[in-house]
Design an enzyme around this catalytic site. Structure first.
Site, PDB file in Angstrom:
ATOM      1  N   TYR A  53       0.864  -1.191   0.000  1.00 47.23           N
ATOM      2  CA  TYR A  53       0.000   0.000   0.000  1.00 47.23           C
ATOM      3  C   TYR A  53       0.896   1.235   0.000  1.00 47.23           C
ATOM      4  O   TYR A  53       1.859   1.325   0.764  1.00 47.23           O
ATOM      5  CB  TYR A  53      -0.883   0.012   1.261  1.00 47.23           C
ATOM      6  CG  TYR A  53      -1.703   1.283   1.359  1.00 47.23           C
ATOM      7  CD1 TYR A  53      -2.987   1.338   0.833  1.00 47.23           C
ATOM      8  CD2 TYR A  53      -1.167   2.435   1.946  1.00 47.23           C
ATOM      9  CE1 TYR A  53      -3.727   2.516   0.892  1.00 47.23           C
ATOM     10  CE2 TYR A  53      -1.900   3.607   2.004  1.00 47.23           C
ATOM     11  CZ  TYR A  53      -3.179   3.641   1.479  1.00 47.23           C
ATOM     12  OH  TYR A  53      -3.901   4.808   1.525  1.00 47.23           O
TER      13      TYR A  53
ATOM     14  N   GLU B 100      -3.386   7.506  -4.229  1.00 47.32           N
ATOM     15  CA  GLU B 100      -3.227   6.215  -3.539  1.00 47.32           C
ATOM     16  C   GLU B 100      -2.991   5.115  -4.565  1.00 47.32           C
ATOM     17  O   GLU B 100      -3.712   5.016  -5.548  1.00 47.32           O
ATOM     18  CB  GLU B 100      -4.508   5.920  -2.759  1.00 47.32           C
ATOM     19  CG  GLU B 100      -4.463   4.627  -1.987  1.00 47.32           C
ATOM     20  CD  GLU B 100      -5.821   4.303  -1.361  1.00 47.32           C
ATOM     21  OE1 GLU B 100      -6.008   4.586  -0.176  1.00 47.32           O
ATOM     22  OE2 GLU B 100      -6.690   3.781  -2.087  1.00 47.32           O
TER      23      GLU B 100
END
Ligand code: GDP
Ligand code: MN
Length: 388
Positions: A108, A196
């Protein structure tokens, strides 16, 4: 403003960030043709303004064009409810087809503004993928946060800390370094508030491959990001929130409450929401009509509030400074008449011409409850909602 995944990919391509080959289609036939052309296994992904698509059935690995076409026909035109959307969900109008990537590890990675320190920060975790929210909740130590120097960007020692804790293979470190710097450049130049990448994948050849991306652009940057704002997809937005935006009203629909709140000023709106909760009720929305509001804006705000079928009471908490309380009162009374509104309205109002304003309310046929202050408003709300 949110962008779709395919739009975010295109934007990041301009900053030398490359994704697996992909193409967008909006009919089952188009999806079929794309997969035929790719001639490989693919991933088909619903393009919606929400994360959590995988868990909500919006992402599927398809072995053949026929599989992909079938998945497309089940999805296009449907609404998907994810953990990030409200209970109405969002409509699927486009699907992204990408070539399938083999995954060895999912990371992530994001850059986001941290409002507490007024700076962009990088958030990363070696446990990327669909369970990132659960990881953040259950094992926050697995999430690392690094503050960018707003002039110099990330410094090499900071990136080393990230690569160590993410377990990036040695051979991939230069690639990771480039990726982070390109992401930061994109973040600054596009006026993003969030970029993101989840997952950022390490494949079996130790290549770093971003598989999903999400970009949020600062609404206040519209004046200099005209090309990006052309990408706005109003169909993904709550129609009432869009209507409010057109009238320069800050409206956010909330999921569980039944008290429609009309307030001016974001601080006052937050306090009003607290007071509503203290009374044992829940706000149905956040609505800030702004400081210099006029009658037309008040009327539109009223229409938006009462179009929410969950609203059973209204709490109007306004400080008339530049705005005049008498015009506000006229706006409310006229809009209530127009919409045949007859539910209880609790009013807490101070400032310019408030005496005339109260008279207009008292002379109307509405079910008005005047509060002396916000605490009193909470008491009135508690009493009308309990039927006393
Ligand atoms: P999200 O659920 O909205 O975040 O959608 P993603 O695009 O991130 O996809 C969800 C999950 O599907 C990812 O976390 C991956 O595990 C999986 N996935 C997506 N693309 C691929 C791919 O190319 N190959 C493989 N093996 N899995 C993928
Ligand atoms: Mn994802």
């Amino acid at each position: 403003m949110n962008l779709h995944e395919y739009q975010s990919r295109n934007l990041l391509n301009k900053f030398s960030i490359n994704f697996p080959k992909g193409e967008v289609g909006s009919t089952p036939n188009e999806i079929y043709q794309i997969v035929k052309k790719f001639n490989s296994e693919v991933v088909v992904k619903a393009q919606i303004h929400s994360g959590g698509r995988g868990k909500a059935g919006g992402v599927k690995i398809c072995k053949t064009a026929v599989d992909a076409k079938k998945f497309a026909s089940e999805l296009i035109g449907k609404r998907i409810v994810t953990t990030h959307t409200d209970s109405d969900g969002v409509i699927v109008e486009k699907l992204l087809v990408t070539e399938l990537t083999n995954i060895k590890k999912e990371i992530y990675l994001s850059i986001v503004i941290d409002p507490d320190i007024e700076s962009p920060v990088m958030i990363a975790s070696s446990e990327g993928g669909m369970d990132i929210e659960k990881i953040a909740e259950d094992s926050p130590e697995k999430i690392i946060k690094i503050v960018f120097d707003s002039v110099l960007g990330l410094k090499p020692y900071q990136i080393r800390r990230v690569t160590n804790s993410l377990g990036i293979p040695k051979n991939s470190i230069p690639e990771f370094y480039n990726l982070v710097n390109n992401l930061y450049k994109a973040f600054i130049e596009t006026d993003s508030t969030l970029i993101e990448i989840n997952p950022l994948v390490i494949d079996e050849n130790e290549n770093l491959i971003p598989l999903d991306c999400k970009i949020n652009i600062d609404d206040d940057s519209q004046f200099r990001q005209k090309a990006i704002f052309e990408l706005r997809d109003k169909n993904q937005e709550n129609p009432m929130e869009t209507r409010a935006k057109d009238f320069d009203l800050a409206y956010v629909k909330l999921d569980k409450g039944n008290v429609g709140c009309m307030v001016n000023g974001a601080g006052l709106a937050m306090a009003t929401m607290d007071v509503t909760t203290k009374s044992g009720c829940f706000p149905a929305n956040f609505l800030d009509v702004g400081g210099s509001t006029d009658k037309e804006k008040i009327k539109e705000a009223f229409r938006i509030l009462v179009s929410d079928k969950k609203v059973e009471y209204l709490l109007i908490n306004l400080f008339a400074g530049i705005a005049r309380a008498d015009l506000i009162a006229e706006g409310v009374v006229e809009a209530a008449k127009e919409t045949s509104f007859n539910l209880p309205i609790i009013i807490c109002m101070r400032g310019t011409n408030s005496g005339v304003g109260f008279k207009i309310f008292n002379d109307s046929t509405l079910d008005i409850h005047i509060a002396d202050n916000l605490g009193h408003a909470a008491e009135l709300l508690a009493s009308v909602s309990s039927g006393n």
